[in-house]
Scaffold this motif. Structure first.
Motif, PDB file in Angstrom:
ATOM      1  N   THR A 104       0.836  -1.204   0.000  1.00 54.82           N
ATOM      2  CA  THR A 104       0.000   0.000   0.000  1.00 54.82           C
ATOM      3  C   THR A 104       0.867   1.250   0.000  1.00 54.82           C
ATOM      4  O   THR A 104       0.628   2.202  -0.751  1.00 54.82           O
ATOM      5  N   PHE A 208      -5.294  12.158   4.807  1.00 52.32           N
ATOM      6  CA  PHE A 208      -5.046  10.739   4.581  1.00 52.32           C
ATOM      7  C   PHE A 208      -5.995   9.865   5.402  1.00 52.32           C
ATOM      8  O   PHE A 208      -6.651   8.983   4.865  1.00 52.32           O
ATOM      9  N   TRP A 209      -6.102  10.119   6.681  1.00 53.03           N
ATOM     10  CA  TRP A 209      -6.897   9.243   7.546  1.00 53.03           C
ATOM     11  C   TRP A 209      -8.399   9.409   7.352  1.00 53.03           C
ATOM     12  O   TRP A 209      -9.148   8.452   7.431  1.00 53.03           O
ATOM     13  N   LYS A 212      -8.703   9.884   2.281  1.00 55.07           N
ATOM     14  CA  LYS A 212      -8.089   8.989   1.302  1.00 55.07           C
ATOM     15  C   LYS A 212      -8.168   7.525   1.731  1.00 55.07           C
ATOM     16  O   LYS A 212      -8.625   6.673   0.972  1.00 55.07           O
ATOM     17  N   LEU A 213      -7.731   7.235   2.962  1.00 56.54           N
ATOM     18  CA  LEU A 213      -7.708   5.844   3.410  1.00 56.54           C
ATOM     19  C   LEU A 213      -9.105   5.199   3.382  1.00 56.54           C
ATOM     20  O   LEU A 213      -9.262   4.113   2.838  1.00 56.54           O
ATOM     21  N   LEU A 217      -9.789   2.008   1.031  1.00 59.95           N
ATOM     22  CA  LEU A 217      -9.760   0.815   1.892  1.00 59.95           C
ATOM     23  C   LEU A 217     -10.308  -0.435   1.190  1.00 59.95           C
ATOM     24  O   LEU A 217      -9.701  -1.507   1.298  1.00 59.95           O
TER      25      LEU A 217
END
Lengths: 295, 372
Positions: A104, A208-209, A212-213, A217
């Protein structure tokens, strides 16, 4: 979409308007259908036979003597097989976790930033996917032997092939698969969402958290499931990288097959087949989920 | 607009000084200087590729200027990252977070600022009511129509009470009727909140009807800044006259100037008197710009005014409020004329027909003498 629909309509109209002079036998269409049927038979007949014979009451040979679930019960009671299954799951889980994390991160680095040699790195990522297993297996064996010798002469460490070398080997090929799958899901990710989040005051780590993530996911999980499946199914790399006494399900099956193809082997293979299919379907489902999420 | 009265250095909402942006050697934005006042509805208007969006992205912080400085609320933002700037953007694509509900989308900015949960809840509710979507908090963006997504994007931005709201063609994706509705809503919202709006659009009508001031851009440069009426009635260049509204153009050369009226002789020897918004001198090559609704067609005898030319009616298109007529000038060039249908009648004699002869006239103040 609109265009294809319009085209389809136009085709229908054309088909309807074409004057029918005489009925033709559509030989071409039939030939194609028969070809498709034969292809499927060729692909699936051995698998169907394998599954059928795992329920065959006959201990030896290929004669059908009646239905039984004896071989599955035997599997369930065999300690050796249970140990092998446990080893397989351990190898698959650990290698999947490590490969998913590294893969990843690699995918993120490849998609986000531009740096010298990025394209070369990108292409190199696909290499383990393309090269034959046996080449990778021999290369890894050579690598392990060399590095063990080096470590022994420098640090006095006495390392042997064992379970951990199998895990490392599986990590090595799984990274590529995870990276490829996660990159595909990053390609679907709308970069403007990152700008929108930044605009609303989110720092890069928050973007990001929070944005995006969660959105990639499904792709990461899809990659992880694929890696898990590949690890469970792998024989060649495991066979070369394992130490004495280490057996996964695949090497265990191979060990037994040397004597004769027993109905038990058919039963193990059927179990592995079903497990792999479930995992692959799950993996595809996860990847599909992401694309449906994008507005 | 400044609460502290006239100060020695008035603080502008946004100040752009010599802002330039080059991509791989080509200038997308070229030496732009703008001062945008607090609470102003300011539009950046131009054709696609004119640099208006790049300019907006530099104010938001998504692009760094190659040269020049950007000052927001008296603070030079330099290379300050977007998440530290006191501006919010409404994106053309809306860029709503697909995995979050409408409520979570709208709350996002306040959460990033660490506003207490209870306050976030009330403010989100208020913001959703402001954009007339109070019952939609639990929906996902994909369950909304385009117009509703647009409102969520708006609520998500204004809830942060930014100094400046940047809008990047926010209505471009909506159909015409919805766009008209949203224009009115946008304007009312802006007046109610008192936030400075910087509005990017390529739709001249939208810019004219909404803005306090408009900056017309082309090829990365700002050509003219002013209130809508000034931009329309006194364009300084041929591009502005042509881009905003319709215009007839006649190339010519200045022969004399008296009392602010310039006498121009066209290449086909027509003598036209007009007004020059910028100084011209005899001998200058100029372009005469005349809007089609600012001329008259007169039948019968030659009228006794300076600009009167015998023309032949070529085409007549009745469009309800107006009749649009194409006439041919003595030199053979065609000229657009819009006549307002001020009197209701079905009498065919009241309308021109192709082949009719008439006099085309205008007053000197309606003929602009432009240097570019």
């Amino acid at each position: 979409m609109a265009k294809t629909l319009a085209d389809a309509r136009a085709n229908v109209r054309h088909g309807g308007e074409r004057p029918v002079t005489r009925k033709r036998v559509p030989w071409g269409a039939w030939a194609l259908r028969i070809n498709a049927l034969l292809t499927y038979i060729f692909l699936y007949a051995p698998i169907v036979i394998l599954v059928l014979f795992s329920f065959n009451a006959a201990k030896f040979g290929t004669r059908w003597t009646g239905w039984t679930s004896q071989w599955y019960r035997d599997l369930w009671q065999s300690e050796k097989l249970q140990a092998a299954a446990w080893t397989s799951i351990k190898v698959a889980s650990i290698s999947t976790l490590i490969a998913t994390a590294i893969g990843t991160l690699a995918a993120l680095a490849l998609s986000k930033t531009r740096w010298r040699g990025r394209r070369a790195f990108d292409s190199a990522m696909y290499l383990p996917v393309i090269i034959p297993d046996i080449v990778l297996a021999v290369a890894l064996l050579g690598f392990f032997t060399l590095s063990f010798r080096g470590l022994q002469s420098w640090l006095g460490l006495n390392l042997q092939l064992g379970l951990s070398t199998v895990i490392i080997a599986h990590v090595a090929f799984n990274i590529s698969y995870v990276t490829v799958v996660v990159r595909a899901s990053l390609a679907n990710f709308d970069q403007r969402l990152e700008e929108a989040a930044a605009d609303l005051g989110a720092a890069p780590w928050q973007i990001f958290w929070r944005i995006k993530l969660p959105l990639i996911l499904p792709g990461i999980l899809g990659g992880a499931l694929l890696a898990f499946t590949l690890s469970l199914d792998d024989f060649v790399v495991t066979f070369f990288a394992r130490g004495p006494g280490v057996n996964t399900l695949t090497t265990e099956v191979y060990g037994r097959i040397k004597r004769y193809v027993s109905p038990e082997i058919n039963a193990i293979s059927t179990v592995m087949l079903v497990l792999s299919m479930v995992l692959v379907v799950l993996s595809l489902f996860m990847q599909r989920r992401q694309s449906s999420r994008t507005v | 607009m400044n609460p502290h009265g006239p100060a020695a250095n008035p603080v502008w909402a946004v100040e752009l000084n010599h802002v330039t942006k080059t991509f791989h050697g080509t200038a997308a934005v070229c030496d732009v200087n703008l001062r945008i006042a607090d609470g102003e509805f300011f539009s950046l208007l131009g054709p696609s590729g004119c640099g208006k969006t790049t300019l907006l992205r530099m104010i938001a912080g998504f692009e760094a200027p190659s040269d020049g400085s950007i000052i927001i609320g008296g603070t030079s933002v330099g290379d300050m990252p977007p998440h530290r700037r006191d501006v919010n953007t409404v994106f053309q694509s809306y860029a709503l977070f697909p995995h979050l509900s409408v409520r979570e989308n709208v709350a996002f900015g306040l959460q990033m600022k660490g506003v207490p949960k209870a306050e976030i809840a009330t403010r989100v509710q208020a913001a959703l009511e402001l954009v007339q979507l109070p019952g939609f908090g639990d929906r996902k963006p994909r369950q909304l129509s385009g117009g509703q997504q647009q409102r969520v994007a708006l609520a998500r931005a204004v809830i942060n009470r930014p100094k400046v709201l940047l809008l990047d063609e926010p209505l471009a994706a909506l159909d015409l009727k919805l766009r008209k509705e949203m224009q009115i809503e946008l304007k009312m919202l802006q007046e109610r909140l008192g936030i400075t709006f910087i509005f990017v659009t390529h739709d001249q009508e939208e810019a004219l009807s909404l803005s306090d001031r408009i900056a017309v851009m082309n090829h990365g440069s700002v050509l003219q800044v002013g209130p809508p009426a000034e931009i329309y009635e006194r364009p300084l260049t041929q591009f502005v006259a042509d881009f905003i509204g319709e215009c007839n153009f006649l190339p010519g050369r200045v022969t004399a100037i008296s009392d602010g009226i310039a006498e121009v002789e066209t290449s086909s020897a027509l003598r036209i008197s007009g007004t020059a918004p910028q100084p011209v001198a005899p001998g200058d090559q100029v372009m005469i710009a005349i809007r089609p609704e600012k001329v008259r067609l007169i039948e019968g005898e030659r009228p006794s005014i300076s600009n009167a030319f015998p023309v032949q009616i070529e085409r007549v298109a009745y469009i309800g409020s107006d009749t649009r007529i194409i006439v041919r000038l003595p030199d053979g060039s065609s000229f657009d004329v819009w006549e307002s249908n001020t009197i209701s009648t079905l009498d065919p004699a009241a309308y021109y027909a192709a082949g009719d002869k008439a006099w085309l006239t205008w007053t000197p103040q309606n003929a602009l003498v432009l240097t570019e």
